[in-house]
Design a protein around this motif. Structure first.
Motif, PDB file in Angstrom:
ATOM      1  N   PRO A  21     -36.476  10.962   4.663  1.00  0.00           N
ATOM      2  CA  PRO A  21     -35.449  11.612   5.470  1.00  0.00           C
ATOM      3  C   PRO A  21     -34.320  10.678   5.879  1.00  0.00           C
ATOM      4  O   PRO A  21     -33.233  11.127   6.204  1.00  0.00           O
ATOM      5  N   SER A  22     -34.541   9.376   5.866  1.00  0.00           N
ATOM      6  CA  SER A  22     -33.482   8.452   6.263  1.00  0.00           C
ATOM      7  C   SER A  22     -32.504   8.161   5.122  1.00  0.00           C
ATOM      8  O   SER A  22     -31.522   7.477   5.325  1.00  0.00           O
ATOM      9  N   CYS A  23     -32.786   8.652   3.924  1.00  0.00           N
ATOM     10  CA  CYS A  23     -31.896   8.406   2.782  1.00  0.00           C
ATOM     11  C   CYS A  23     -30.589   9.157   2.965  1.00  0.00           C
ATOM     12  O   CYS A  23     -30.567  10.286   3.414  1.00  0.00           O
ATOM     13  N   LYS A  24     -29.505   8.524   2.581  1.00  0.00           N
ATOM     14  CA  LYS A  24     -28.203   9.186   2.629  1.00  0.00           C
ATOM     15  C   LYS A  24     -27.917   9.721   1.244  1.00  0.00           C
ATOM     16  O   LYS A  24     -27.614   8.970   0.331  1.00  0.00           O
ATOM     17  N   LYS A  25     -27.979  11.038   1.085  1.00  0.00           N
ATOM     18  CA  LYS A  25     -27.747  11.651  -0.213  1.00  0.00           C
ATOM     19  C   LYS A  25     -26.250  11.816  -0.424  1.00  0.00           C
ATOM     20  O   LYS A  25     -25.567  12.375   0.401  1.00  0.00           O
ATOM     21  N   ARG A  26     -25.759  11.341  -1.548  1.00  0.00           N
ATOM     22  CA  ARG A  26     -24.345  11.491  -1.855  1.00  0.00           C
ATOM     23  C   ARG A  26     -24.098  12.659  -2.795  1.00  0.00           C
ATOM     24  O   ARG A  26     -23.005  13.183  -2.828  1.00  0.00           O
ATOM     25  N   ALA A  27     -25.084  13.048  -3.569  1.00  0.00           N
ATOM     26  CA  ALA A  27     -24.886  14.143  -4.516  1.00  0.00           C
ATOM     27  C   ALA A  27     -26.204  14.849  -4.747  1.00  0.00           C
ATOM     28  O   ALA A  27     -27.260  14.249  -4.663  1.00  0.00           O
ATOM     29  N   LEU A  28     -26.146  16.117  -5.018  1.00  0.00           N
ATOM     30  CA  LEU A  28     -27.333  16.889  -5.349  1.00  0.00           C
ATOM     31  C   LEU A  28     -27.003  17.738  -6.567  1.00  0.00           C
ATOM     32  O   LEU A  28     -26.217  18.659  -6.488  1.00  0.00           O
ATOM     33  N   ASP A  29     -27.559  17.382  -7.707  1.00  0.00           N
ATOM     34  CA  ASP A  29     -27.385  18.141  -8.928  1.00  0.00           C
ATOM     35  C   ASP A  29     -28.724  18.760  -9.265  1.00  0.00           C
ATOM     36  O   ASP A  29     -29.736  18.081  -9.262  1.00  0.00           O
ATOM     37  N   GLN A  30     -28.726  20.042  -9.561  1.00  0.00           N
ATOM     38  CA  GLN A  30     -29.974  20.714  -9.892  1.00  0.00           C
ATOM     39  C   GLN A  30     -29.803  21.459 -11.198  1.00  0.00           C
ATOM     40  O   GLN A  30     -28.800  22.122 -11.401  1.00  0.00           O
ATOM     41  N   THR A  31     -30.793  21.358 -12.048  1.00  0.00           N
ATOM     42  CA  THR A  31     -30.841  22.120 -13.273  1.00  0.00           C
ATOM     43  C   THR A  31     -32.185  22.823 -13.320  1.00  0.00           C
ATOM     44  O   THR A  31     -33.214  22.193 -13.116  1.00  0.00           O
ATOM     45  N   PHE A  32     -32.158  24.128 -13.540  1.00  0.00           N
ATOM     46  CA  PHE A  32     -33.390  24.899 -13.619  1.00  0.00           C
ATOM     47  C   PHE A  32     -33.506  25.463 -15.027  1.00  0.00           C
ATOM     48  O   PHE A  32     -32.536  25.959 -15.572  1.00  0.00           O
ATOM     49  N   THR A  53     -30.259  27.966 -15.734  1.00  0.00           N
ATOM     50  CA  THR A  53     -29.249  27.968 -14.682  1.00  0.00           C
ATOM     51  C   THR A  53     -28.853  26.531 -14.386  1.00  0.00           C
ATOM     52  O   THR A  53     -29.708  25.662 -14.321  1.00  0.00           O
ATOM     53  N   TYR A  54     -27.556  26.296 -14.214  1.00  0.00           N
ATOM     54  CA  TYR A  54     -27.051  24.982 -13.861  1.00  0.00           C
ATOM     55  C   TYR A  54     -26.133  25.140 -12.657  1.00  0.00           C
ATOM     56  O   TYR A  54     -25.278  26.030 -12.637  1.00  0.00           O
ATOM     57  N   MET A  55     -26.330  24.286 -11.640  1.00  0.00           N
ATOM     58  CA  MET A  55     -25.487  24.314 -10.453  1.00  0.00           C
ATOM     59  C   MET A  55     -25.092  22.892 -10.088  1.00  0.00           C
ATOM     60  O   MET A  55     -25.927  21.994 -10.095  1.00  0.00           O
ATOM     61  N   GLN A  81     -27.765  38.189 -20.660  1.00  0.00           N
ATOM     62  CA  GLN A  81     -26.851  38.138 -19.531  1.00  0.00           C
ATOM     63  C   GLN A  81     -26.290  36.734 -19.388  1.00  0.00           C
ATOM     64  O   GLN A  81     -26.982  35.743 -19.599  1.00  0.00           O
ATOM     65  N   LEU A  82     -25.017  36.648 -18.996  1.00  0.00           N
ATOM     66  CA  LEU A  82     -24.335  35.395 -18.712  1.00  0.00           C
ATOM     67  C   LEU A  82     -23.633  35.560 -17.374  1.00  0.00           C
ATOM     68  O   LEU A  82     -22.988  36.584 -17.133  1.00  0.00           O
ATOM     69  N   SER A  83     -23.780  34.576 -16.488  1.00  0.00           N
ATOM     70  CA  SER A  83     -23.142  34.670 -15.171  1.00  0.00           C
ATOM     71  C   SER A  83     -22.566  33.319 -14.776  1.00  0.00           C
ATOM     72  O   SER A  83     -23.016  32.274 -15.249  1.00  0.00           O
ATOM     73  N   THR A  84     -21.564  33.355 -13.910  1.00  0.00           N
ATOM     74  CA  THR A  84     -20.952  32.141 -13.410  1.00  0.00           C
ATOM     75  C   THR A  84     -20.443  32.372 -11.999  1.00  0.00           C
ATOM     76  O   THR A  84     -20.201  33.512 -11.608  1.00  0.00           O
ATOM     77  N   SER A  85     -20.301  31.285 -11.249  1.00  0.00           N
ATOM     78  CA  SER A  85     -19.757  31.379  -9.890  1.00  0.00           C
ATOM     79  C   SER A  85     -19.114  30.053  -9.527  1.00  0.00           C
ATOM     80  O   SER A  85     -19.427  29.014 -10.106  1.00  0.00           O
ATOM     81  N   TYR A  86     -18.195  30.118  -8.568  1.00  0.00           N
ATOM     82  CA  TYR A  86     -17.610  28.907  -8.021  1.00  0.00           C
ATOM     83  C   TYR A  86     -17.370  29.121  -6.539  1.00  0.00           C
ATOM     84  O   TYR A  86     -16.780  30.134  -6.141  1.00  0.00           O
ATOM     85  N   ASP A  87     -17.843  28.189  -5.727  1.00  0.00           N
ATOM     86  CA  ASP A  87     -17.694  28.263  -4.281  1.00  0.00           C
ATOM     87  C   ASP A  87     -16.550  27.347  -3.857  1.00  0.00           C
ATOM     88  O   ASP A  87     -16.661  26.131  -3.938  1.00  0.00           O
ATOM     89  N   PHE A  88     -15.449  27.943  -3.417  1.00  0.00           N
ATOM     90  CA  PHE A  88     -14.283  27.194  -2.960  1.00  0.00           C
ATOM     91  C   PHE A  88     -14.419  26.778  -1.494  1.00  0.00           C
ATOM     92  O   PHE A  88     -13.544  26.114  -0.972  1.00  0.00           O
ATOM     93  N   GLY A  89     -15.481  27.201  -0.821  1.00  0.00           N
ATOM     94  CA  GLY A  89     -15.649  26.933   0.601  1.00  0.00           C
ATOM     95  C   GLY A  89     -15.141  28.092   1.431  1.00  0.00           C
ATOM     96  O   GLY A  89     -15.861  28.653   2.242  1.00  0.00           O
ATOM     97  N   VAL A  90     -13.885  28.488   1.230  1.00  0.00           N
ATOM     98  CA  VAL A  90     -13.326  29.632   1.950  1.00  0.00           C
ATOM     99  C   VAL A  90     -13.671  30.942   1.263  1.00  0.00           C
ATOM    100  O   VAL A  90     -13.562  32.009   1.861  1.00  0.00           O
ATOM    101  N   ALA A  91     -14.097  30.881   0.021  1.00  0.00           N
ATOM    102  CA  ALA A  91     -14.494  32.072  -0.739  1.00  0.00           C
ATOM    103  C   ALA A  91     -15.343  31.636  -1.926  1.00  0.00           C
ATOM    104  O   ALA A  91     -15.190  30.534  -2.447  1.00  0.00           O
ATOM    105  N   LYS A  92     -16.245  32.507  -2.324  1.00  0.00           N
ATOM    106  CA  LYS A  92     -17.054  32.272  -3.516  1.00  0.00           C
ATOM    107  C   LYS A  92     -16.760  33.393  -4.505  1.00  0.00           C
ATOM    108  O   LYS A  92     -16.887  34.569  -4.170  1.00  0.00           O
ATOM    109  N   LEU A  93     -16.332  33.017  -5.700  1.00  0.00           N
ATOM    110  CA  LEU A  93     -16.047  33.977  -6.760  1.00  0.00           C
ATOM    111  C   LEU A  93     -17.212  33.982  -7.736  1.00  0.00           C
ATOM    112  O   LEU A  93     -17.814  32.942  -7.991  1.00  0.00           O
TER     113      LEU A  93
END
Length: 183
Positions: A21-32, A53-55, A81-93
């Motif tokens: 828990p004390s680790c400072k994470k700079r990035a989180l990449d997940q591939t399922f 799925t890749y995020m 099926q193929l899907s995509t999304s992008y989260d801009f922070g103020v909106a997610k498309l």
């Protein structure tokens, strides 16, 4: 079902299996990556499917495929099926497209949708437009508007209103209200 999950955390002195828990994470990449298959049923049916799925950094993309035969005498149904999304922070498309090809009935459906989700108070408002193009019958168009009010990190109350129109028929409307808890 086979499920493979790779998590790559960019951090200092943290192992892959246990995160300090004390680790400072700079990035989180997940591939399922997931795949499933079933043995033949008593009547000779079989099902096989796969998905990936890749995020990363607000961007997501996924693809899925399934082929099913319900019995030894019926033809296959294939779905993709193929899907995509992008989260801009103020909106997610988000957007998705898919196809269902039922060889038994010789029906083919193409399904497409685009949507938007925006933070609003303690929840998210959302809108979605979808179309189902039926190769052998009338097409269907759907508009959905809704809101999810978060009660906690895993629990929300939601409502959704939907208007649907099938070519050559009158339109229909529906409303949903519910409580969702994620385990």
């Amino acid at each position: 079902m086979l499920r493979i999950r790779k998590t790559d955390l960019a951090h200092r002195s943290c192992s892959f299996y246990r995160v300090n828990p004390s680790c400072k994470k700079r990035a989180l990449d997940q591939t399922f990556l997931s795949a499933s298959a079933s043995l033949p049923e008593g009547n000779g049916g079989r099902k096989v499917g796969a998905g990936v799925t890749y995020m990363r950094s607000g961007f997501g993309i996924g693809a899925a495929w399934q082929k099913a035969r319900n019995s030894a005498t019926s033809a296959d149904t294939e779905t993709s099926q193929l899907s995509t999304s992008y989260d801009f922070g103020v909106a997610k498309l988000f957007a998705q497209t898919g196809r269902v090809n039922n060889q038994s009935t010789r029906n083919r459906f193409d399904i497409h949708g685009v949507g938007l989700s925006v933070p609003l108070g303690p929840g998210r408002a959302f809108a979605q437009y979808g179309v189902l193009l039926d190769a052998s019958a009338a097409d269907r168009r759907t508009v959905t508007l809704g809101y999810s009010h978060f009660l906690s990190k895993r629990t929300d109350v939601y409502w959704a209103a939907m208007s649907e129109r099938v070519d050559g028929l009158s339109s229909g409307r529906s409303f949903a209200l519910g409580l969702r808890h994620r385990f």
